[in-house]
Write a protein that holds these residues in place. Sequence first.
Motif, PDB file in Angstrom:
ATOM      1  N   ILE A 138      88.855  -4.471  43.109  1.00  0.00           N
ATOM      2  CA  ILE A 138      87.517  -4.966  42.783  1.00  0.00           C
ATOM      3  C   ILE A 138      87.114  -5.977  43.847  1.00  0.00           C
ATOM      4  CG2 ILE A 138      86.131  -6.200  41.079  1.00  0.00           C
ATOM      5  CD1 ILE A 138      88.026  -5.033  38.943  1.00  0.00           C
ATOM      6  N   ALA A 158      83.227  -5.213  35.457  1.00  0.00           N
ATOM      7  CA  ALA A 158      84.497  -5.146  36.182  1.00  0.00           C
ATOM      8  C   ALA A 158      85.447  -6.246  35.716  1.00  0.00           C
ATOM      9  CB  ALA A 158      84.239  -5.261  37.683  1.00  0.00           C
ATOM     10  N   LEU A 181      77.820   0.471  35.761  1.00  0.00           N
ATOM     11  CA  LEU A 181      78.443   0.467  37.087  1.00  0.00           C
ATOM     12  C   LEU A 181      77.794   1.477  38.031  1.00  0.00           C
ATOM     13  CD1 LEU A 181      82.236   0.132  36.264  1.00  0.00           C
ATOM     14  CD2 LEU A 181      80.553  -1.637  36.751  1.00  0.00           C
ATOM     15  N   GLU A 185      81.801   1.753  41.853  1.00  0.00           N
ATOM     16  CA  GLU A 185      82.508   0.948  40.858  1.00  0.00           C
ATOM     17  C   GLU A 185      82.995   1.806  39.701  1.00  0.00           C
ATOM     18  OE1 GLU A 185      79.687  -0.082  42.312  1.00  0.00           O
ATOM     19  OE2 GLU A 185      80.616  -1.664  43.520  1.00  0.00           O
TER      20      GLU A 185
END
Lengths: 265, 330
Positions: A138, A158, A181, A185
Amino acid sequence: MSTPALQARGLVKRYGRVTALDGADFDLYAGEVLAVVGDNGAGKSSLIKALSGALVPDDGTILLDGAETRFHSPLDARRAGIETVHQTLALAPAMDIAANLFLGRELRRPGPLGGVLRLLDKPAMRRQAQEQLDALGIETVQHIGQIVETLSGGQRQAVAVARAAMFGSRMVIMDEPTAALGVKESRLVLDLIRRIRDRGLPVVLISHDMPQVFELADRIHIHRLGRRAAVVRPGDASMSQVVSLMTGALRIGEDGAPPDVSGAE
Amino acid sequence: MANSTATAGPLRNRTAEAFLHNPALGPLGALVVAIVVFSVTTSTFLTVDNLSLVVQQSLVVATLALGQTLIVLTSGIDLANAAIMVLGTMLFARLVTEGSSPVLALVVGFVVCAALGGVSGGLVTWLNLPPFIVTLGMLTVVLAAGRLYSQGNSWPVTDPVLGLLGEGGYLFGQVRVTHGMTLAVVMFALVWYALTQTSWGKHVYALGNDPEAARLTGIHVGRTRFSVYLIAGVIYAFAAWQALGRIPNADPNAFQTGNLDSITAVVIGGTSLFGGRGSVLGTVVGALIVAVLRSGLTQAGIDSLYQDVATGVLVIAAVAFDQLARRRSR
Ligand SMILES: Nc1ncnc2c1ncn2[C@@H]1O[C@H](COP(=O)(O)OP(=O)(O)OP(=O)(O)O)[C@@H](O)[C@H]1O
Ligand SMILES: [Mg+2]
């Protein structure tokens, strides 16, 4: 046939005149990714809330590795190793990322500083939080001290996913973890789900994204009107069949319906 | 939702972020400005004696505001704090006057104040009643209880233990430091520590932010909220002791606006009335700003009504600032 890691029978939850859960059954087996799909308001979130201690069902039983269990609070489920990404994310907006990752299970300094003075080990929490975000790939989050309300919607999601992945020791439940997202992501979260499964933990994934569900799930639990309508394998059913089951256009046992594998292993 | 952090106005956002991290920065700046202005415009403000007096005058409200800060952080409010404190002063003074030992009187006063805080906390926590209403009711009840207990008199502070916090010595031979000042520093430091360096503090902020999120992360929301009101009650007892160091009699009609003054200090100190944001340091600064304004404006020969105007304007400005800083960060 092995015992399900988590099982529920006849869960009922009423909110006044609304019946969110109407005798719902649920089976999750070791090592699998189980997708839960259903229309808006079908009761998916209510189901996983019951399974994660966030709500106490009016009726029904929950069995953890075959043993009947009662979760009176989210803490009970957490202690049992069940981590949940709630649809609302359950983050404290005015606190930073590290504090949110460790919310409710903060680390204390070793020795009397932590034992007697209850001093938090902030450096350790920051370090572990950073390691966790790095390990999950991330990168969108710039630094661990950033206040959560200054993050974008996707970044917040996240953080919530990272938290569940970090502490899940028995199973991880995710309620629409990729809803906000972007493509990249989303892929990260999907990879993450695979990695959690590879660690041997079963994952429950609630999603409205059919291609995603078919790509990832070992079995698909179809929820309709507060109960389980069917469970199918992605290999046995088409997306349109699953959608038909979701909306009630198709019923299990009807001609053309895919085989039900609710109790299967 | 757009990623505003990465795109628009990084500098502006960084400033906003600094304030979010430390909401006491703005008030601290205001305090410094006020001190500089009064030091330049009056000849009497910037003297050791006056500054010590300013601090002494702010002690009672600052201590009330310390308890208030805890409660406001949980998105509550306490209208009864000054009434609880006044009842505490009555208990201390009357019990001693009637012959009990000062230590016993202190113990009784502390227990009663803590219990009253606990009653508010219990009603808010387990009956889910709004803090505003609960503490409004408590205000009325406790105020009346104080008057009944006083039997229409004010009770003199006769014992040195009760007046102890008004005593003190001189630092470097000239700066007057009372025991009350020392105690206040210790108390603020303790609460600061508990709020920022322990899990309990993190849980207080988290439940003030979003109680449901706090619950879902396994925090004992009820227990934590109740503990806040209980601790606030104990702090009000300390405020009562502080008060007896400053006034010769325990008077049931004293500190009538103490509750609002404490809220003023909390708000000026940058703690958000919506809960979950703020700091003890901010409250120290907030209480000092009010005291500095009063002292400075008095010495500049300005009518005390204008001092109220200035304080009121500051409260509104502080809340507006809180909103602005938060909106920018979005
Ligand atoms: N706290 C609540 N109070 C009252 N009704 C509720 C509450 N939570 C859920 N419901 C109702 O229960 C039903 C099921 O809601 P639930 O959130 O479980 O659906 P869902 O399948 O997760 O939907 P979505 O896909 O939109 O997230 C809905 O009709 C909803 O209105
Ligand atoms: Mg839902």
